[in-house]
Design a protein around this motif. Sequence first.
Motif, PDB file in Angstrom:
ATOM      1  N   ASN A  77       0.845  -1.189   0.000  1.00 53.31           N
ATOM      2  CA  ASN A  77       0.000   0.000   0.000  1.00 53.31           C
ATOM      3  C   ASN A  77       0.880   1.238   0.000  1.00 53.31           C
ATOM      4  N   ASN A  78       0.430   2.286  -0.678  1.00 55.17           N
ATOM      5  CA  ASN A  78       1.113   3.578  -0.659  1.00 55.17           C
ATOM      6  C   ASN A  78       2.581   3.463  -1.079  1.00 55.17           C
ATOM      7  N   ALA A  79       2.837   2.698  -2.135  1.00 55.96           N
ATOM      8  CA  ALA A  79       4.214   2.450  -2.583  1.00 55.96           C
ATOM      9  C   ALA A  79       4.428   2.972  -4.003  1.00 55.96           C
ATOM     10  N   CYS A  80       5.668   3.191  -4.322  1.00 56.44           N
ATOM     11  CA  CYS A  80       6.087   3.578  -5.679  1.00 56.44           C
ATOM     12  C   CYS A  80       5.390   4.855  -6.144  1.00 56.44           C
ATOM     13  N   ASN A  81       5.302   5.835  -5.259  1.00 58.48           N
ATOM     14  CA  ASN A  81       4.638   7.097  -5.567  1.00 58.48           C
ATOM     15  C   ASN A  81       5.617   8.233  -5.862  1.00 58.48           C
ATOM     16  N   GLU A  82       6.832   7.884  -6.263  1.00 59.42           N
ATOM     17  CA  GLU A  82       7.807   8.906  -6.598  1.00 59.42           C
ATOM     18  C   GLU A  82       7.400   9.610  -7.890  1.00 59.42           C
ATOM     19  N   LYS A  83       7.449  10.941  -7.896  1.00 59.73           N
ATOM     20  CA  LYS A  83       7.016  11.725  -9.055  1.00 59.73           C
ATOM     21  C   LYS A  83       7.812  11.415 -10.316  1.00 59.73           C
ATOM     22  N   SER A  89       0.971   6.457  -8.056  1.00 56.23           N
ATOM     23  CA  SER A  89       0.186   7.655  -8.369  1.00 56.23           C
ATOM     24  C   SER A  89       0.627   8.380  -9.637  1.00 56.23           C
ATOM     25  N   PHE A  90       1.912   8.401  -9.921  1.00 55.43           N
ATOM     26  CA  PHE A  90       2.421   9.215 -11.020  1.00 55.43           C
ATOM     27  C   PHE A  90       2.746   8.417 -12.280  1.00 55.43           C
ATOM     28  N   VAL A  91       2.384   7.150 -12.300  1.00 52.02           N
ATOM     29  CA  VAL A  91       2.630   6.317 -13.478  1.00 52.02           C
ATOM     30  C   VAL A  91       1.601   6.670 -14.550  1.00 52.02           C
ATOM     31  N   SER A 119      -5.143   3.326  -6.861  1.00 53.83           N
ATOM     32  CA  SER A 119      -3.792   3.156  -7.402  1.00 53.83           C
ATOM     33  C   SER A 119      -3.796   3.563  -8.866  1.00 53.83           C
ATOM     34  N   PHE A 120      -2.643   3.938  -9.364  1.00 53.64           N
ATOM     35  CA  PHE A 120      -2.500   4.393 -10.740  1.00 53.64           C
ATOM     36  C   PHE A 120      -3.474   5.531 -11.034  1.00 53.64           C
ATOM     37  N   THR A 121      -3.559   6.480 -10.135  1.00 49.99           N
ATOM     38  CA  THR A 121      -4.398   7.657 -10.365  1.00 49.99           C
ATOM     39  C   THR A 121      -3.901   8.826  -9.529  1.00 49.99           C
ATOM     40  N   LYS A 122      -4.050  10.005 -10.091  1.00 52.61           N
ATOM     41  CA  LYS A 122      -3.779  11.233  -9.337  1.00 52.61           C
ATOM     42  C   LYS A 122      -5.066  11.751  -8.711  1.00 52.61           C
ATOM     43  N   LYS A 123      -6.203  11.231  -9.175  1.00 48.83           N
ATOM     44  CA  LYS A 123      -7.523  11.678  -8.722  1.00 48.83           C
ATOM     45  C   LYS A 123      -8.083  10.697  -7.701  1.00 48.83           C
ATOM     46  N   LYS A 124      -7.647  10.805  -6.478  1.00 49.65           N
ATOM     47  CA  LYS A 124      -8.085   9.890  -5.424  1.00 49.65           C
ATOM     48  C   LYS A 124      -9.568  10.077  -5.135  1.00 49.65           C
ATOM     49  N   TYR A 158     -11.689   3.437  -8.061  1.00 52.34           N
ATOM     50  CA  TYR A 158     -10.941   4.659  -8.383  1.00 52.34           C
ATOM     51  C   TYR A 158      -9.556   4.431  -8.977  1.00 52.34           C
ATOM     52  N   SER A 159      -9.091   3.211  -9.083  1.00 53.99           N
ATOM     53  CA  SER A 159      -7.803   2.989  -9.738  1.00 53.99           C
ATOM     54  C   SER A 159      -7.959   3.245 -11.228  1.00 53.99           C
ATOM     55  N   PHE A 160      -6.968   3.861 -11.819  1.00 52.89           N
ATOM     56  CA  PHE A 160      -6.970   4.243 -13.238  1.00 52.89           C
ATOM     57  C   PHE A 160      -8.118   5.205 -13.554  1.00 52.89           C
ATOM     58  N   SER A 161      -8.578   5.969 -12.596  1.00 58.86           N
ATOM     59  CA  SER A 161      -9.750   6.821 -12.800  1.00 58.86           C
ATOM     60  C   SER A 161      -9.489   8.021 -13.703  1.00 58.86           C
ATOM     61  N   ASP A 162      -8.234   8.335 -13.970  1.00 57.57           N
ATOM     62  CA  ASP A 162      -7.940   9.451 -14.877  1.00 57.57           C
ATOM     63  C   ASP A 162      -7.197   8.996 -16.134  1.00 57.57           C
TER      64      ASP A 162
END
Length: 165
Positions: free
Chosen positions: A35-41, A65-67, A87-92, A119-123
């Motif tokens: 959870n909450n991993a690999c969120n480096e910009k 988040s930034f993939v 996950s895989f979204t900037k729009k939580k 909400y994953s891949f929501s954007d």
Amino acid sequence: MINHPALLRNPHANIHSVDELRTMSQRVEVMIVDNNACNEKCFTALALSSFSNLKVFEVGDYSFSFVDEVKLIGLNQLERVVIGMNSFTKKKNSDGYDPNRHFYLKDCERLRELKIGRYSFSDYSVCEIENVPSLEVIEMGELNLWSGNFYYASLELKSDSQRMK
């Protein structure tokens, strides 16, 4: 880092950061992202094609988040993909539209199951699922709840109808 009261670490996860993902053995069969991993910009693309033995790919909540581009292509051993929520979204907990965010799942002959949490891949603007002849289950979001998965995306399911079994 997102601080969510219900967001606990997964004690079974073997990836907690982009550095751990980059140093993961390419012979791994089960890859579990915390959870909450690999969120480096700076981490904007995830391509797992070099993990030729991968059978299971699981991602916790609030990760990647930034993939902008996910490529699960040519993974002939892959059987199961499970993505948590947000996950895989900037729009939580929401949806959005980004023409530069794409998801590709192609040429995975043994894949049976694809599950994606709310909400994953929501954007993401593209969702292509192609040549996955063993796929039996696709679950996106939760029944009777607003989920927002690929909300503005064009969804394409493609199969080679000429393929002989």
